[in-house]
Scaffold this active site. Structure first.
Site, mmCIF file in Angstrom:
data_model
loop_
_atom_site.group_PDB
_atom_site.id
_atom_site.type_symbol
_atom_site.label_atom_id
_atom_site.label_comp_id
_atom_site.label_asym_id
_atom_site.label_seq_id
_atom_site.Cartn_x
_atom_site.Cartn_y
_atom_site.Cartn_z
ATOM 1 N N SER A 1 0.845 -1.192 0.000
ATOM 2 C CA SER A 1 0.000 0.000 0.000
ATOM 3 C C SER A 1 0.878 1.239 0.000
ATOM 4 C CB SER A 1 -0.883 -0.025 1.260
ATOM 5 O OG SER A 1 -1.463 1.230 1.504
ATOM 6 N N TYR B 1 -2.382 0.140 10.493
ATOM 7 C CA TYR B 1 -2.345 -0.424 9.146
ATOM 8 C C TYR B 1 -1.090 0.034 8.405
ATOM 9 C CZ TYR B 1 -3.794 -1.430 4.333
ATOM 10 O OH TYR B 1 -3.853 -1.887 3.039
#
Length: 239
Positions: free
Chosen positions: A138, A151
């Site tokens: 990501s 995250y």
């Protein structure tokens, strides 16, 4: 010649069903070992296929993870050619508001379960001098964003783990790589899954599917650019 064997975690995800359909079309004579937390939701293209094997597993439960991996290794004759991680846990809250249970769950699913799978699958790859380990990364792994602290941290940890492991293993013909997908939407999910499938055999370390990760690098170099992310988000997230 023995079949190719894929082991995929989190295949019940938004990306998973599309990716499975593309991989099944691209790789002939292949078995898919699919690990999901919930009962698998069959798509019309994958329903009842005899080369798809499903295992329900809570990735937080280490004993269950170990048991499932042992079953898959036995069924695949200790030969997993492609290990792909799609499973994620993401808490969208400010860090001060996240309780310890959510923190532990995010870290267990995003980091520790990945390490556990790699630790158990890797020895057989090393014996064969062959294999691919693939993580979906990501832009937050490059440049953390608000409301995504755990995250971002976990994705960053897996990114550097992937890069380190690749350096250790590339002389053994085992390739460990990150796919930076960018933001997944209903409009781009089919194209993203198709591009991942097309690049799955690539020997490149990091593969950028969308433009957003490049923007994350820019923010890393010039932190003040983060201010513009909220206003130009739609433009930079386009394919």
């Amino acid at each position: 010649m023995k079949k190719n064997n894929f082991l995929i975690t989190g295949a019940n995800s938004f990306l998973g069903s599309y990716l499975l359909t593309n991989l099944d079309k691209k790789f002939s004579d292949t078995n898919f070992y699919i690990v999901t937390r919930n009962e698998f939701k069959f798509s019309s293209d994958t329903s009842q296929k005899n080369n798809f094997f499903y295992f329900n597993c809570d990735l937080v439960n280490r004993n269950q993870v170990s048991e499932i991996i042992n079953k898959i290794l036995k069924q695949s004759d200790n030969k997993i050619d492609y290990l792909i991680f799609l499973a994620i846990s993401k808490t969208n809250e400010y860090f001060e508001d996240i309780n310890e249970k959510k923190i532990e769950r995010d870290i267990n699913i995003n980091v520790l379960s990945t390490l556990n799978f790699v630790k158990k699958i890797l020895p057989s790859m090393i014996l064969r001098n062959s294999g691919h380990i693939i993580n979906i990364s990501s832009g937050t792994a490059i440049c953390g964003l608000e409301n995504a602290s755990i995250y971002s941290m976990s994705k960053s940890a897996i990114q550097t783990f992937t890069e380190s492991l690749n350096d250790e293993l590339n002389l053994k013909e085992i390739y460990v790589k990150n796919f930076f997908t960018g933001v997944l939407t209903k409009n781009n999910i089919k194209l993203i899954s198709k591009n991942i499938s097309k690049n799955i055999e690539s020997k490149k370390l990091n593969i950028f599917i969308q433009k957003y990760p490049y923007f994350a690098f820019l923010i890393k170099l010039f932190p003040r650019f983060k201010f513009f992310l909220k206003y130009f988000k739609k433009f930079f997230f386009k394919n």
